[in-house]
Write a protein that holds these residues in place. Structure first.
Motif, mmCIF file in Angstrom:
data_model
loop_
_atom_site.group_PDB
_atom_site.id
_atom_site.type_symbol
_atom_site.label_atom_id
_atom_site.label_comp_id
_atom_site.label_asym_id
_atom_site.label_seq_id
_atom_site.Cartn_x
_atom_site.Cartn_y
_atom_site.Cartn_z
ATOM 1 N N ASP A 1 42.599 -7.115 -47.043
ATOM 2 C CA ASP A 1 42.849 -8.269 -45.919
ATOM 3 C C ASP A 1 44.018 -7.756 -45.047
ATOM 4 O O ASP A 1 44.114 -7.628 -44.022
ATOM 5 C CB ASP A 1 42.980 -9.402 -46.402
ATOM 6 C CG ASP A 1 41.792 -10.368 -46.780
ATOM 7 O OD1 ASP A 1 40.550 -9.754 -46.278
ATOM 8 O OD2 ASP A 1 41.955 -11.515 -47.457
ATOM 9 N N TYR A 2 45.177 -7.220 -45.787
ATOM 10 C CA TYR A 2 46.195 -6.778 -45.028
ATOM 11 C C TYR A 2 45.685 -5.494 -44.200
ATOM 12 O O TYR A 2 46.327 -5.305 -43.323
ATOM 13 C CB TYR A 2 47.397 -6.393 -46.248
ATOM 14 C CG TYR A 2 48.030 -7.508 -46.987
ATOM 15 C CD1 TYR A 2 47.547 -8.707 -46.993
ATOM 16 C CD2 TYR A 2 49.025 -7.406 -47.940
ATOM 17 C CE1 TYR A 2 48.135 -9.733 -47.432
ATOM 18 C CE2 TYR A 2 49.570 -8.202 -48.536
ATOM 19 C CZ TYR A 2 48.908 -9.719 -48.450
ATOM 20 O OH TYR A 2 49.636 -10.525 -49.045
ATOM 21 N N ALA A 3 45.157 -4.673 -44.883
ATOM 22 C CA ALA A 3 44.604 -3.271 -44.186
ATOM 23 C C ALA A 3 43.623 -3.769 -43.052
ATOM 24 O O ALA A 3 44.028 -2.902 -42.122
ATOM 25 C CB ALA A 3 43.996 -2.425 -45.389
ATOM 26 N N LEU A 4 43.186 -4.488 -43.132
ATOM 27 C CA LEU A 4 42.086 -5.001 -42.174
ATOM 28 C C LEU A 4 43.076 -5.464 -40.953
ATOM 29 O O LEU A 4 42.883 -5.218 -39.863
ATOM 30 C CB LEU A 4 41.103 -5.963 -42.376
ATOM 31 C CG LEU A 4 40.021 -6.465 -41.371
ATOM 32 C CD1 LEU A 4 39.340 -5.235 -40.625
ATOM 33 C CD2 LEU A 4 39.185 -7.508 -41.787
ATOM 34 N N ALA A 5 43.995 -6.394 -41.242
ATOM 35 C CA ALA A 5 45.124 -6.812 -40.219
ATOM 36 C C ALA A 5 45.452 -5.951 -39.510
ATOM 37 O O ALA A 5 45.836 -5.790 -38.387
ATOM 38 C CB ALA A 5 45.951 -7.861 -41.035
ATOM 39 N N GLY A 6 46.068 -4.930 -40.301
ATOM 40 C CA GLY A 6 46.754 -3.756 -39.765
ATOM 41 C C GLY A 6 45.776 -2.731 -38.830
ATOM 42 O O GLY A 6 46.348 -2.394 -37.656
ATOM 43 N N LEU A 7 44.385 -2.701 -39.082
ATOM 44 C CA LEU A 7 43.771 -1.699 -38.070
ATOM 45 C C LEU A 7 43.436 -2.681 -36.811
ATOM 46 O O LEU A 7 43.610 -2.006 -35.802
ATOM 47 C CB LEU A 7 42.348 -2.013 -38.657
ATOM 48 C CG LEU A 7 42.117 -0.594 -39.739
ATOM 49 C CD1 LEU A 7 40.791 -0.654 -40.273
ATOM 50 C CD2 LEU A 7 42.310 0.533 -38.855
ATOM 51 N N TRP A 8 43.285 -4.032 -36.885
ATOM 52 C CA TRP A 8 43.341 -4.852 -35.485
ATOM 53 C C TRP A 8 44.332 -4.804 -34.799
ATOM 54 O O TRP A 8 44.504 -4.613 -33.600
ATOM 55 C CB TRP A 8 42.713 -6.411 -36.024
ATOM 56 C CG TRP A 8 41.044 -6.306 -36.200
ATOM 57 C CD1 TRP A 8 40.559 -6.535 -37.386
ATOM 58 C CD2 TRP A 8 40.342 -6.170 -35.117
ATOM 59 N NE1 TRP A 8 39.001 -6.549 -37.042
ATOM 60 C CE2 TRP A 8 38.849 -6.194 -35.750
ATOM 61 C CE3 TRP A 8 40.152 -5.540 -33.601
ATOM 62 C CZ2 TRP A 8 37.785 -6.071 -35.110
ATOM 63 C CZ3 TRP A 8 39.258 -5.596 -33.120
ATOM 64 C CH2 TRP A 8 37.943 -5.652 -33.764
ATOM 65 N N LEU A 9 45.762 -5.030 -35.564
ATOM 66 C CA LEU A 9 47.059 -4.895 -34.806
ATOM 67 C C LEU A 9 47.095 -3.706 -34.265
ATOM 68 O O LEU A 9 47.723 -3.732 -33.176
ATOM 69 C CB LEU A 9 48.105 -5.099 -35.902
ATOM 70 C CG LEU A 9 49.687 -4.654 -35.506
ATOM 71 C CD1 LEU A 9 49.791 -5.813 -34.338
ATOM 72 C CD2 LEU A 9 50.592 -4.705 -36.385
ATOM 73 N N GLU A 10 46.700 -2.595 -34.851
ATOM 74 C CA GLU A 10 46.883 -1.294 -34.239
ATOM 75 C C GLU A 10 45.940 -1.167 -32.794
ATOM 76 O O GLU A 10 46.135 -0.648 -31.843
ATOM 77 C CB GLU A 10 46.545 -0.063 -35.008
ATOM 78 C CG GLU A 10 46.472 1.376 -34.605
ATOM 79 C CD GLU A 10 46.164 2.378 -35.678
ATOM 80 O OE1 GLU A 10 46.455 3.554 -35.438
ATOM 81 O OE2 GLU A 10 45.887 2.171 -36.786
ATOM 82 N N ALA A 11 44.753 -1.640 -32.930
ATOM 83 C CA ALA A 11 43.813 -1.652 -31.998
ATOM 84 C C ALA A 11 44.215 -2.380 -30.920
ATOM 85 O O ALA A 11 44.361 -1.995 -29.582
ATOM 86 C CB ALA A 11 42.368 -2.052 -32.455
#
Length: 204
Positions: free
Chosen positions: A137-147
């Motif tokens: 979940d943390y990694a997915l949130a990081g991906l969306w934050l980056e996008a």
């Protein structure tokens, strides 16, 4: 002060809470209403959009916590009333933020707060840390934050380049069409929330 995420009655109550104070009390109230609440608003919106829930309602609840707590706590400070009551309001706001952090992680939460304030360098740094997390979940949130950070910088092609990773990591996104729609939803929500807190809706 505007509250488009809130029901009219709620907005009226909160507007009164902020504007109904005068003198030093009013000064503290106005200051309290704008401090810290945007973290919960942006974090709640993004968390609901990614992991499920109503993003608009999530942002609205954060606004209620932030504005009502901030305004009332500020008024209490200005009036030199019971400090314990002020702490109660602060604790309620902190509890909201803690629940968001538990879902998306400290790094993504801090990155979203930085992004709201147009600090793209910090947002991308936090995104990189979050995407390396062993917590999915943390990694997915990081991906969306980056996008959405790249999108906020008008680097649309770079943001879209993350779609394959997002599709692989996000069970709610099946293809680039879904990723594009979600990215637009997130960036539009970020823009609206910035406006609510009198921050630039478009970064310089």
């Amino acid at each position: 002060m505007r509250f488009p995420f809130l029901a009219p009655a709620t907005a009226l109550v909160l507007a009164f809470a902020v504007s109904g104070c005068t003198g030093k009390t009013g000064e503290y109230a106005g200051r309290g209403a704008g401090v810290g609440a945007i973290s919960g608003a942006v974090g709640g919106f993004v968390t609901a959009a990614i992991f499920g829930g109503n993003p608009v309602e999530a942002a609205a609840r954060s606004t209620v916590y932030g504005v009502a707590a901030g305004a009332t706590a500020g008024a209490i400070s200005g009036a030199s009333a019971d400090a314990q009551q002020e702490e109660t309001f602060k604790a309620a706001q902190q509890e909201k933020q803690d629940r968001i952090r538990a879902k998306i992680g400290d790094d993504a939460f801090a990155g979203l707060t930085a992004l709201a304030k147009c600090d793209h360098a910090t947002a991308l740094s936090n995104a990189a840390t979050a995407t390396g997390s062993t917590n999915a979940d943390y990694a997915l949130a990081g991906l969306w934050l980056e996008a959405i950070t790249y999108s906020d910088q008008a680097r649309e092609d770079t943001a879209r380049g993350l779609y394959p990773d997002i599709i692989a990591a996000d069970p709610k996104i099946d293809d680039t069409t879904g990723a594009e729609a979600r990215r637009r939803e997130l960036i539009e929500g970020l823009t609206r929330i910035r406006g609510e807190y009198d921050l630039p809706t478009v970064c310089a």
